[in-house]
Design a protein around this motif. Structure first.
Motif, PDB file in Angstrom:
ATOM      1  N   MET A   1      -8.317  53.795 -64.866  1.00 19.35           N
ATOM      2  CA  MET A   1      -7.471  52.753 -64.300  1.00 19.35           C
ATOM      3  C   MET A   1      -8.267  51.968 -63.255  1.00 19.35           C
ATOM      4  O   MET A   1      -8.923  52.550 -62.396  1.00 19.35           O
ATOM      5  N   GLU A   2      -8.212  50.658 -63.337  1.00 20.08           N
ATOM      6  CA  GLU A   2      -8.828  49.820 -62.313  1.00 20.08           C
ATOM      7  C   GLU A   2      -7.902  49.763 -61.107  1.00 20.08           C
ATOM      8  O   GLU A   2      -6.693  49.568 -61.255  1.00 20.08           O
ATOM      9  N   ILE A   3      -8.467  49.926 -59.927  1.00 22.43           N
ATOM     10  CA  ILE A   3      -7.630  49.844 -58.726  1.00 22.43           C
ATOM     11  C   ILE A   3      -7.763  48.495 -58.039  1.00 22.43           C
ATOM     12  O   ILE A   3      -7.026  48.213 -57.106  1.00 22.43           O
ATOM     13  N   LEU A   4      -8.696  47.638 -58.527  1.00 18.61           N
ATOM     14  CA  LEU A   4      -8.909  46.347 -57.890  1.00 18.61           C
ATOM     15  C   LEU A   4      -9.338  45.320 -58.926  1.00 18.61           C
ATOM     16  O   LEU A   4     -10.339  45.518 -59.621  1.00 18.61           O
ATOM     17  N   THR A   5      -8.572  44.224 -59.031  1.00 17.05           N
ATOM     18  CA  THR A   5      -8.956  43.093 -59.865  1.00 17.05           C
ATOM     19  C   THR A   5      -8.890  41.828 -59.014  1.00 17.05           C
ATOM     20  O   THR A   5      -8.080  41.729 -58.092  1.00 17.05           O
ATOM     21  N   ILE A   6      -9.757  40.889 -59.332  1.00 22.05           N
ATOM     22  CA  ILE A   6      -9.748  39.594 -58.659  1.00 22.05           C
ATOM     23  C   ILE A   6      -9.695  38.530 -59.738  1.00 22.05           C
ATOM     24  O   ILE A   6     -10.578  38.480 -60.607  1.00 22.05           O
ATOM     25  N   ASP A   7      -8.650  37.708 -59.670  1.00 23.68           N
ATOM     26  CA  ASP A   7      -8.396  36.691 -60.696  1.00 23.68           C
ATOM     27  C   ASP A   7      -8.485  37.287 -62.094  1.00 23.68           C
ATOM     28  O   ASP A   7      -9.049  36.699 -63.013  1.00 23.68           O
ATOM     29  N   GLY A   8      -7.949  38.493 -62.254  1.00 26.19           N
ATOM     30  CA  GLY A   8      -7.878  39.161 -63.541  1.00 26.19           C
ATOM     31  C   GLY A   8      -9.115  39.944 -63.948  1.00 26.19           C
ATOM     32  O   GLY A   8      -9.082  40.668 -64.938  1.00 26.19           O
ATOM     33  N   ALA A   9     -10.215  39.813 -63.208  1.00 27.68           N
ATOM     34  CA  ALA A   9     -11.453  40.523 -63.555  1.00 27.68           C
ATOM     35  C   ALA A   9     -11.542  41.830 -62.771  1.00 27.68           C
ATOM     36  O   ALA A   9     -11.379  41.837 -61.549  1.00 27.68           O
ATOM     37  N   ALA A  10     -11.813  42.912 -63.464  1.00 30.93           N
ATOM     38  CA  ALA A  10     -11.941  44.220 -62.813  1.00 30.93           C
ATOM     39  C   ALA A  10     -13.197  44.248 -61.953  1.00 30.93           C
ATOM     40  O   ALA A  10     -14.264  43.807 -62.380  1.00 30.93           O
ATOM     41  N   MET A  11     -13.058  44.767 -60.749  1.00 28.01           N
ATOM     42  CA  MET A  11     -14.179  44.942 -59.835  1.00 28.01           C
ATOM     43  C   MET A  11     -14.661  46.389 -59.921  1.00 28.01           C
ATOM     44  O   MET A  11     -13.895  47.279 -60.301  1.00 28.01           O
ATOM     45  N   PRO A  12     -15.921  46.645 -59.543  1.00 31.82           N
ATOM     46  CA  PRO A  12     -16.376  48.039 -59.497  1.00 31.82           C
ATOM     47  C   PRO A  12     -15.472  48.863 -58.571  1.00 31.82           C
ATOM     48  O   PRO A  12     -14.943  48.333 -57.585  1.00 31.82           O
ATOM     49  N   THR A  13     -15.303  50.115 -58.886  1.00 32.15           N
ATOM     50  CA  THR A  13     -14.465  50.981 -58.052  1.00 32.15           C
ATOM     51  C   THR A  13     -15.136  51.189 -56.698  1.00 32.15           C
ATOM     52  O   THR A  13     -16.286  51.629 -56.630  1.00 32.15           O
ATOM     53  N   PRO A  14     -14.447  50.843 -55.606  1.00 27.93           N
ATOM     54  CA  PRO A  14     -15.059  51.007 -54.279  1.00 27.93           C
ATOM     55  C   PRO A  14     -15.150  52.475 -53.885  1.00 27.93           C
ATOM     56  O   PRO A  14     -14.378  53.315 -54.349  1.00 27.93           O
ATOM     57  N   ASP A  15     -16.103  52.780 -53.003  1.00 25.82           N
ATOM     58  CA  ASP A  15     -16.254  54.132 -52.466  1.00 25.82           C
ATOM     59  C   ASP A  15     -15.254  54.398 -51.350  1.00 25.82           C
ATOM     60  O   ASP A  15     -14.902  55.546 -51.086  1.00 25.82           O
ATOM     61  N   SER A  16     -14.840  53.336 -50.669  1.00 28.76           N
ATOM     62  CA  SER A  16     -13.829  53.449 -49.620  1.00 28.76           C
ATOM     63  C   SER A  16     -12.820  52.333 -49.832  1.00 28.76           C
ATOM     64  O   SER A  16     -13.202  51.175 -50.054  1.00 28.76           O
ATOM     65  N   TYR A  17     -11.535  52.690 -49.764  1.00 24.50           N
ATOM     66  CA  TYR A  17     -10.462  51.760 -50.111  1.00 24.50           C
ATOM     67  C   TYR A  17      -9.289  52.072 -49.199  1.00 24.50           C
ATOM     68  O   TYR A  17      -8.722  53.158 -49.266  1.00 24.50           O
TER      69      TYR A  17
END
Length: 115
Positions: A1-17
């Motif tokens: 599951m992606e936890i972060l998308t920007i304008d519909g594009a999945a971003m790499p999973t961050p180490d700290s969120y």
């Protein structure tokens, strides 16, 4: 599951969120001379997402920084469930941690703040 998308594009999973929810008060908010708080909350639950990536490749770093460069963008983020909000990026930092044979490893930090 992606936890972060920007304008519909999945971003790499961050180490700290970290998601912070804040209230916005009007300019009429303050304390009276006898110390009583007069509060005029105009909006509650404004999201700020603090993000850190410790080891992004140069293309991943560029993708994150380019996605957060516009004045505003639509963010999908996980906070118990997926939510969406119009946001902007606060200060963004990218630190080169290692470089070898034309390849870089980057540490990236930023805050995404809801309009």
């Amino acid at each position: 599951m992606e936890i972060l998308t920007i304008d519909g594009a999945a971003m790499p999973t961050p180490d700290s969120y970290k998601v912070q929810l804040s209230d916005l008060d009007s300019s009429g908010t303050g304390r009276t001379e006898d110390g009583v708080l007069v509060r005029e909350r105009v909006r509650g639950g404004v999201a700020k997402i603090s993000l850190q990536w410790s080891a992004l490749s140069t293309p991943e770093c560029a993708r994150v920084l380019n996605a957060t460069a516009p004045d505003s963008f639509q963010v999908g983020y996980f906070f118990g469930q997926m939510r969406t909000a119009k946001m902007y990026a606060g200060d963004r930092t990218a630190e080169l941690k290692a470089a070898r044979e034309g390849q870089g490893v980057w540490a990236v930090e930023m805050n995404l703040i809801e309009f």
